[in-house]
Write a protein that holds these residues in place. Structure first.
Motif, mmCIF file in Angstrom:
data_model
loop_
_atom_site.group_PDB
_atom_site.id
_atom_site.type_symbol
_atom_site.label_atom_id
_atom_site.label_comp_id
_atom_site.label_asym_id
_atom_site.label_seq_id
_atom_site.Cartn_x
_atom_site.Cartn_y
_atom_site.Cartn_z
ATOM 1 N N LEU A 40 0.873 -1.162 0.000
ATOM 2 C CA LEU A 40 0.000 0.000 0.000
ATOM 3 C C LEU A 40 0.913 1.216 0.000
ATOM 4 C CD1 LEU A 40 -2.794 1.374 0.286
ATOM 5 C CD2 LEU A 40 -2.502 1.173 2.767
ATOM 6 N N THR A 41 0.807 2.036 -1.039
ATOM 7 C CA THR A 41 1.625 3.234 -1.158
ATOM 8 C C THR A 41 0.704 4.446 -1.113
ATOM 9 O OG1 THR A 41 3.181 2.023 -2.562
ATOM 10 C CG2 THR A 41 3.341 4.426 -2.575
ATOM 11 N N VAL A 42 1.054 5.424 -0.299
ATOM 12 C CA VAL A 42 0.265 6.649 -0.177
ATOM 13 C C VAL A 42 1.136 7.808 -0.662
ATOM 14 C CG1 VAL A 42 -0.994 8.172 1.372
ATOM 15 C CG2 VAL A 42 -1.022 5.696 1.760
ATOM 16 N N ASP A 43 0.670 8.451 -1.712
ATOM 17 C CA ASP A 43 1.400 9.560 -2.328
ATOM 18 C C ASP A 43 2.842 9.134 -2.610
ATOM 19 O OD1 ASP A 43 -0.805 11.325 -2.474
ATOM 20 O OD2 ASP A 43 -0.549 11.864 -0.377
ATOM 21 N N ASP A 44 3.817 9.907 -2.161
ATOM 22 C CA ASP A 44 5.220 9.597 -2.467
ATOM 23 C C ASP A 44 5.956 8.940 -1.306
ATOM 24 O OD1 ASP A 44 4.986 10.640 -5.062
ATOM 25 O OD2 ASP A 44 5.314 12.685 -4.319
ATOM 26 N N ARG A 45 5.222 8.481 -0.318
ATOM 27 C CA ARG A 45 5.852 7.798 0.819
ATOM 28 C C ARG A 45 6.346 6.424 0.380
ATOM 29 N NH1 ARG A 45 0.861 8.502 4.955
ATOM 30 N NH2 ARG A 45 0.397 10.624 4.327
ATOM 31 N N ALA A 122 -2.460 -6.858 -5.061
ATOM 32 C CA ALA A 122 -1.010 -7.057 -5.002
ATOM 33 C C ALA A 122 -0.358 -5.728 -4.662
ATOM 34 C CB ALA A 122 -0.487 -7.584 -6.330
ATOM 35 N N ALA A 123 -0.963 -4.643 -5.154
ATOM 36 C CA ALA A 123 -0.469 -3.295 -4.869
ATOM 37 C C ALA A 123 -1.607 -2.306 -5.024
ATOM 38 C CB ALA A 123 0.671 -2.933 -5.816
ATOM 39 N N ARG A 124 -1.649 -1.363 -4.101
ATOM 40 C CA ARG A 124 -2.605 -0.249 -4.192
ATOM 41 C C ARG A 124 -1.812 1.027 -3.963
ATOM 42 N NH1 ARG A 124 -8.755 0.997 -2.436
ATOM 43 N NH2 ARG A 124 -8.957 0.544 -4.655
ATOM 44 N N HIS A 125 -1.929 1.955 -4.910
ATOM 45 C CA HIS A 125 -1.272 3.262 -4.789
ATOM 46 C C HIS A 125 -2.371 4.308 -4.642
ATOM 47 C CE1 HIS A 125 2.016 6.203 -6.355
ATOM 48 N NE2 HIS A 125 1.401 6.642 -5.284
ATOM 49 N N VAL A 126 -2.337 5.010 -3.515
ATOM 50 C CA VAL A 126 -3.296 6.065 -3.212
ATOM 51 C C VAL A 126 -2.626 7.405 -3.528
ATOM 52 C CG1 VAL A 126 -4.721 7.133 -1.428
ATOM 53 C CG2 VAL A 126 -4.212 4.666 -1.322
#
Length: 143
Positions: A40-45, A122-126
């Motif tokens: 799980l990716t949030v913005d550029d973190r 598998a991946a979620r980018h917020v």
């Protein structure tokens, strides 16, 4: 029901299950929407990896959400593309409201895989595209 239609239905249900679990604070149910090594990716973190990493992030978010207990995510334009029998990608837009009105908005970019337990992220980018000044998300970013 043909396989493509069944996959689209299951993937849409997965996206909705994630949203409902998050809005009701059922973080274990939300984490279960991911593969064990999902991200799980949030913005550029940096990405939060695996069930433990995602759960730790959600605990922090949930504690901060105490000031906005009626947070609700509203999804639009959910688009899913099958890339094979066991892989897909998707996008969706979201708006988040609290008891004060519109708080923040953005989009999801997803990669899905079919597992023995059904479809999972598998991946979620917020990506948060905007925040209401003085709202919950704006205060989180500032502090």
């Amino acid at each position: 029901m043909d396989d493509a239609l069944a996959a689209h239905h299951a993937l849409t249900a997965l996206v909705h299950r994630y949203t409902h679990a998050g809005d009701t604070g059922r973080f274990d149910d939300l984490v279960a929407c991911f593969t064990p090594d999902g991200t799980l990716t949030v913005d550029d973190r940096p990405p939060y990896a695996g069930h433990d990493g995602i759960r730790a992030f959600l605990r922090g978010t949930g504690e901060a959400a105490v000031s906005a207990p009626r947070m609700r995510h509203h999804l639009t334009t959910v688009a899913i593309t099958l890339e094979g029998p066991d892989a897909a990608k998707g996008t969706a837009y979201f708006q988040v409201t609290t008891e004060h009105g519109l708080d923040h908005w953005g989009r999801y970019r997803d990669r899905y895989v079919r597992t023995p337990d059904g479809w999972r992220f598998a991946a979620r980018h917020v990506r948060v595209d905007g925040v209401t000044p003085g709202g919950w998300a704006a205060r989180r970013r500032a502090g």
